[in-house]
Design a protein around this motif. Sequence first.
Motif, PDB file in Angstrom:
ATOM      1  N   VAL A  35      -3.874  10.774 -13.652  1.00  0.00           N
ATOM      2  CA  VAL A  35      -4.809   9.882 -12.938  1.00  0.00           C
ATOM      3  C   VAL A  35      -4.712   9.790 -11.704  1.00  0.00           C
ATOM      4  O   VAL A  35      -5.824   9.714 -10.789  1.00  0.00           O
ATOM      5  N   ALA A  36      -3.648   9.542 -11.077  1.00  0.00           N
ATOM      6  CA  ALA A  36      -3.549   9.396  -9.613  1.00  0.00           C
ATOM      7  C   ALA A  36      -3.929  10.610  -9.025  1.00  0.00           C
ATOM      8  O   ALA A  36      -5.043  10.535  -8.012  1.00  0.00           O
ATOM      9  N   VAL A  37      -3.524  11.779  -9.229  1.00  0.00           N
ATOM     10  CA  VAL A  37      -3.865  12.952  -8.604  1.00  0.00           C
ATOM     11  C   VAL A  37      -5.249  13.181  -8.830  1.00  0.00           C
ATOM     12  O   VAL A  37      -6.285  13.719  -7.909  1.00  0.00           O
ATOM     13  N   LEU A  38      -5.867  13.003  -9.874  1.00  0.00           N
ATOM     14  CA  LEU A  38      -7.390  13.211 -10.316  1.00  0.00           C
ATOM     15  C   LEU A  38      -7.905  12.152  -9.318  1.00  0.00           C
ATOM     16  O   LEU A  38      -9.046  12.594  -8.834  1.00  0.00           O
ATOM     17  N   ALA A  39      -7.642  11.086  -9.486  1.00  0.00           N
ATOM     18  CA  ALA A  39      -8.554  10.035  -8.434  1.00  0.00           C
ATOM     19  C   ALA A  39      -8.394  10.286  -7.190  1.00  0.00           C
ATOM     20  O   ALA A  39      -9.432  10.316  -6.467  1.00  0.00           O
ATOM     21  N   ALA A 264     -13.620   5.484   5.705  1.00  0.00           N
ATOM     22  CA  ALA A 264     -12.344   4.982   6.106  1.00  0.00           C
ATOM     23  C   ALA A 264     -11.726   4.509   4.709  1.00  0.00           C
ATOM     24  O   ALA A 264     -10.608   4.773   4.508  1.00  0.00           O
ATOM     25  N   ALA A 265     -12.506   3.622   4.249  1.00  0.00           N
ATOM     26  CA  ALA A 265     -11.981   2.854   3.418  1.00  0.00           C
ATOM     27  C   ALA A 265     -11.682   3.718   1.882  1.00  0.00           C
ATOM     28  O   ALA A 265     -10.538   3.696   1.387  1.00  0.00           O
ATOM     29  N   ILE A 266     -12.560   4.654   1.689  1.00  0.00           N
ATOM     30  CA  ILE A 266     -12.347   5.561   0.630  1.00  0.00           C
ATOM     31  C   ILE A 266     -11.187   6.516   0.675  1.00  0.00           C
ATOM     32  O   ILE A 266     -10.280   6.416   0.010  1.00  0.00           O
ATOM     33  N   ARG A 267     -10.976   6.883   2.112  1.00  0.00           N
ATOM     34  CA  ARG A 267      -9.879   7.685   2.299  1.00  0.00           C
ATOM     35  C   ARG A 267      -8.534   6.729   2.141  1.00  0.00           C
ATOM     36  O   ARG A 267      -7.520   7.301   1.516  1.00  0.00           O
ATOM     37  N   ILE A 268      -8.595   5.556   2.649  1.00  0.00           N
ATOM     38  CA  ILE A 268      -7.328   4.897   2.546  1.00  0.00           C
ATOM     39  C   ILE A 268      -6.996   4.408   0.935  1.00  0.00           C
ATOM     40  O   ILE A 268      -5.754   4.619   0.606  1.00  0.00           O
ATOM     41  N   VAL A 269      -8.066   4.157   0.295  1.00  0.00           N
ATOM     42  CA  VAL A 269      -7.726   4.141  -1.115  1.00  0.00           C
ATOM     43  C   VAL A 269      -7.179   5.281  -1.789  1.00  0.00           C
ATOM     44  O   VAL A 269      -6.096   5.077  -2.473  1.00  0.00           O
ATOM     45  N   SER A 270      -7.663   6.447  -1.483  1.00  0.00           N
ATOM     46  CA  SER A 270      -7.034   7.441  -2.016  1.00  0.00           C
ATOM     47  C   SER A 270      -5.500   7.834  -1.844  1.00  0.00           C
ATOM     48  O   SER A 270      -4.619   8.058  -2.693  1.00  0.00           O
ATOM     49  N   TYR A 271      -5.147   7.189  -0.543  1.00  0.00           N
ATOM     50  CA  TYR A 271      -3.730   7.476  -0.044  1.00  0.00           C
ATOM     51  C   TYR A 271      -3.028   6.137  -1.005  1.00  0.00           C
ATOM     52  O   TYR A 271      -1.874   6.427  -1.458  1.00  0.00           O
ATOM     53  N   VAL A 272      -3.568   4.989  -0.980  1.00  0.00           N
ATOM     54  CA  VAL A 272      -2.991   3.977  -1.718  1.00  0.00           C
ATOM     55  C   VAL A 272      -2.690   4.287  -3.191  1.00  0.00           C
ATOM     56  O   VAL A 272      -1.464   4.043  -3.821  1.00  0.00           O
ATOM     57  N   VAL A 273      -3.596   5.096  -3.838  1.00  0.00           N
ATOM     58  CA  VAL A 273      -3.354   5.420  -5.268  1.00  0.00           C
ATOM     59  C   VAL A 273      -1.967   6.329  -5.105  1.00  0.00           C
ATOM     60  O   VAL A 273      -1.335   5.853  -6.204  1.00  0.00           O
ATOM     61  N   ILE A 274      -1.734   7.046  -4.291  1.00  0.00           N
ATOM     62  CA  ILE A 274      -0.676   8.170  -4.247  1.00  0.00           C
ATOM     63  C   ILE A 274       0.604   7.267  -3.864  1.00  0.00           C
ATOM     64  O   ILE A 274       1.683   7.492  -4.669  1.00  0.00           O
ATOM     65  N   LEU A 275       0.240   6.154  -2.945  1.00  0.00           N
ATOM     66  CA  LEU A 275       1.511   5.349  -2.991  1.00  0.00           C
ATOM     67  C   LEU A 275       2.124   4.739  -4.247  1.00  0.00           C
ATOM     68  O   LEU A 275       3.064   4.638  -4.368  1.00  0.00           O
ATOM     69  N   ILE A 276       0.901   4.144  -4.850  1.00  0.00           N
ATOM     70  CA  ILE A 276       1.229   3.323  -5.886  1.00  0.00           C
ATOM     71  C   ILE A 276       1.854   4.284  -7.073  1.00  0.00           C
ATOM     72  O   ILE A 276       3.081   4.080  -7.582  1.00  0.00           O
ATOM     73  N   ILE A 277       1.624   5.685  -7.249  1.00  0.00           N
ATOM     74  CA  ILE A 277       2.158   6.327  -8.283  1.00  0.00           C
ATOM     75  C   ILE A 277       3.699   6.455  -7.740  1.00  0.00           C
ATOM     76  O   ILE A 277       4.445   6.720  -8.473  1.00  0.00           O
ATOM     77  N   MET A 278       3.894   6.767  -6.409  1.00  0.00           N
ATOM     78  CA  MET A 278       5.126   7.213  -5.863  1.00  0.00           C
ATOM     79  C   MET A 278       6.109   5.975  -6.107  1.00  0.00           C
ATOM     80  O   MET A 278       7.188   6.326  -6.406  1.00  0.00           O
ATOM     81  N   ALA A 279       5.596   4.773  -5.990  1.00  0.00           N
ATOM     82  CA  ALA A 279       6.336   3.728  -6.342  1.00  0.00           C
ATOM     83  C   ALA A 279       6.804   3.636  -7.795  1.00  0.00           C
ATOM     84  O   ALA A 279       7.936   3.420  -8.215  1.00  0.00           O
ATOM     85  N   VAL A 280       5.746   3.905  -8.677  1.00  0.00           N
ATOM     86  CA  VAL A 280       6.005   3.874 -10.116  1.00  0.00           C
ATOM     87  C   VAL A 280       7.259   5.162 -10.637  1.00  0.00           C
ATOM     88  O   VAL A 280       8.184   4.790 -11.322  1.00  0.00           O
ATOM     89  N   MET A 281       6.783   6.239  -9.884  1.00  0.00           N
ATOM     90  CA  MET A 281       7.806   7.457 -10.039  1.00  0.00           C
ATOM     91  C   MET A 281       9.231   7.106  -9.584  1.00  0.00           C
ATOM     92  O   MET A 281      10.036   7.428 -10.308  1.00  0.00           O
ATOM     93  N   ALA A 282       9.192   6.397  -8.519  1.00  0.00           N
ATOM     94  CA  ALA A 282      10.481   6.291  -7.817  1.00  0.00           C
ATOM     95  C   ALA A 282      11.255   5.143  -8.818  1.00  0.00           C
ATOM     96  O   ALA A 282      12.501   5.278  -9.102  1.00  0.00           O
ATOM     97  N   ALA A 361      -1.821  19.020  -4.620  1.00  0.00           N
ATOM     98  CA  ALA A 361      -0.749  19.713  -5.078  1.00  0.00           C
ATOM     99  C   ALA A 361       0.491  19.061  -4.146  1.00  0.00           C
ATOM    100  O   ALA A 361       1.383  18.887  -4.490  1.00  0.00           O
ATOM    101  N   ALA A 362       0.143  19.080  -2.694  1.00  0.00           N
ATOM    102  CA  ALA A 362       0.799  18.571  -1.792  1.00  0.00           C
ATOM    103  C   ALA A 362       1.407  17.116  -2.246  1.00  0.00           C
ATOM    104  O   ALA A 362       2.601  16.772  -2.221  1.00  0.00           O
ATOM    105  N   CYS A 363       0.335  16.280  -2.421  1.00  0.00           N
ATOM    106  CA  CYS A 363       0.782  14.921  -2.787  1.00  0.00           C
ATOM    107  C   CYS A 363       1.867  14.788  -4.066  1.00  0.00           C
ATOM    108  O   CYS A 363       2.534  14.047  -3.926  1.00  0.00           O
TER     109      CYS A 363
END
Lengths: 392, 229
Positions: A35-39, A264-282, A361-363
């Motif tokens: 979901v995160a990578v798709l979003a 800019a807001a959309i860009r930030i949200v897209s990386y926030v999504v990745i940060l969240i999944i990173m925390a979940v994964m960690a 893929a990089a994310c």
Amino acid sequence: MGVREAAFMHGLKLILRNALRHKLRTALTVVGLLVAVLAYGLLQTVVDAWYAGAQAASNARLVTRNAISLVFSLPVSYEARIRGVDGVTRVARSSWFGGIYQEPKNFFPQFAISDNYLDLYPEFVLPESQRQAYLRDRKGCLVGRQLANQFGFKVGDVLPIRGTIYPGTWEFVIRGIFDGADSTKVTRLMLFHWDYLNESVKKTAARRAEQVGVYIVGISDPENAASISRAIDAVFKNSLAETLTETEQAFQLGFVAMSNEIIAAIRIVSYVVILIIMAVMANTMAMSARERTTEYATLKALGFGPGFITLLIFGESVAICVVGGGLGLLATPPAAAMFKTLTGGVFPIFEVSPLTLGLQAACAVTVGIMAAVVPAFRASSVRIVEGLRAIG
Amino acid sequence: MRPVVEIRNLTKSYRRGGEIVPVLQDLTFDIADGDFVALMGPSGSGKSTLLNLIAGIDKPDGGTLLVGGIDITVLSEAELADWRARNVGFIFQFYNLMPVLTAFENIELPLLLTGLSGSERKEHVEAALAMVGLTDRMEHYPSQLSGGQQQRVAIARAIITDPTILVADEPTGDLDRASAEDILALMDRLNTELEKTIIMVTHDPYAARRARAIRHLEKGVLTRGQEKT
Ligand SMILES: Nc1ncnc2c1ncn2[C@@H]1O[C@H](COP(=O)(O)OP(=O)(O)OP(=O)(O)O)[C@@H](O)[C@H]1O
Ligand SMILES: [Mg+2]
């Protein structure tokens, strides 16, 4: 097979089986990653779509507008004077109409244009017979294929548009449907006679008559765009309405830039999504690694080094992220197609770029690596006696 | 013949809060090659601590500790890991098998660090499986084995590299009487047939009687050595 290879191969086996140990936990993590990578991919594609219009714009056309703001128009008398500038081949009028078709959410651009407008837009392909029919009908209009498809418009249909800038309900007759020369061209717009608009305004609000929103200027050589622009603006220097001329591409980008905060807001949200999944994964990896402390300590007692433990944890984390991220990657193009349909042509160009896929893929890989850093460091540096004590 | 384990003036203490708690005090003794020693003593007397030092998974504060003629107190972490892989077989109270590996794969694990080929490893593992009587269970995962069977897998893993010493901390502590008896009989065979040097920590006097010698540890000091007849 050497020592390292044998340990490595068995390490891979351990990684795989460890990853499948808590099937539900791993499955939920994979779904989260998907979901995160798709979003992330869809949000990046929204940003791309936003800029796509500007990228499709031409450098061979200039746009001359009122220097103060787009809100202000220019006198129609400027047309001849612009045509007189060296290097200018054609000048067409274009005024933003800003009307509403049925309801506001159906928004699409409408422009009142001069008859030579289409000569400047070879990317809009219109059958000659339809063009003639349009030129003959004062109230005629043209719609793009994407727009026609969205609302099911046919040639001969009457198109009622409620004016917002120009009051009243205006009825146009669709005389032609133009296609984009290729799939990247946005044809979600409507064009009608500037003369018709001007005559009507003359009767109701004479002060607003004889005005043009912007002039579209054809030039002989795009290389000279900058100097021709300066020459045009020089003509109107110190006049009542000074002009600002730039390439159509620059004009479009300026238009898009008005929405820069949103982008800019959309860009930030897209990386926030990745940060969240990173925390979940960690968290998932930390939990797994903590549960296996005794196993890692046992491996170390048997003589396996901290590198082997590190490999196990990084391997597991990256493997889960590659699977989740891979599924997210695969899901992105079909999801984008669905998104495009659901949003009803707000984004006529909504294609997932190779760059977006690469970033996805990089994310995913980055999430896998970052999530494993702390657990791997902890597990590989735990003192064996402490680790063995940790038994439940 | 030179003793396989030579302990000289060994001391070890732990820091608890700001306080230093001495665990082993100036310990000196030898273990002969081929011996089977039981370490006994009250809880907290330092038995596990001593065993961990001999096995090279913990470091003493002072003294020397030679195993097979090598002073292991001066080895680096990486050297010690290599040394353990070649010289120490571990038997734990709770078996410590990898739950995601089969009996066969668990036993094979230490061999991955030896450079043996796949077929050589297979040969060794099968011999060890036969020795502990689990040939028919080699595809089973630990969760599919009884406690006694798991400990036998652990013993096979411990002997697979033919180590210099076997260390066992309460190897029967988690087993019922019959399974414990099995494990002790197996260890006895390792000692007599394979001439393995075994150092075993135990609470159980019945288990200790299987050993050739019993050492008593009390508050970090050896109180009496007892040779069996
Ligand atoms: N990591 C540690 N930190 C602080 N104190 C420790 C640590 N490990 C052991 N000790 C202390 O050292 C002493 C000896 O512990 P050890 O585990 O060697 O005893 P033991 O004889 O094996 O006891 P048991 O029969 O209960 O297993 C105990 O007082 C224990 O609390
Ligand atoms: Mg103990």
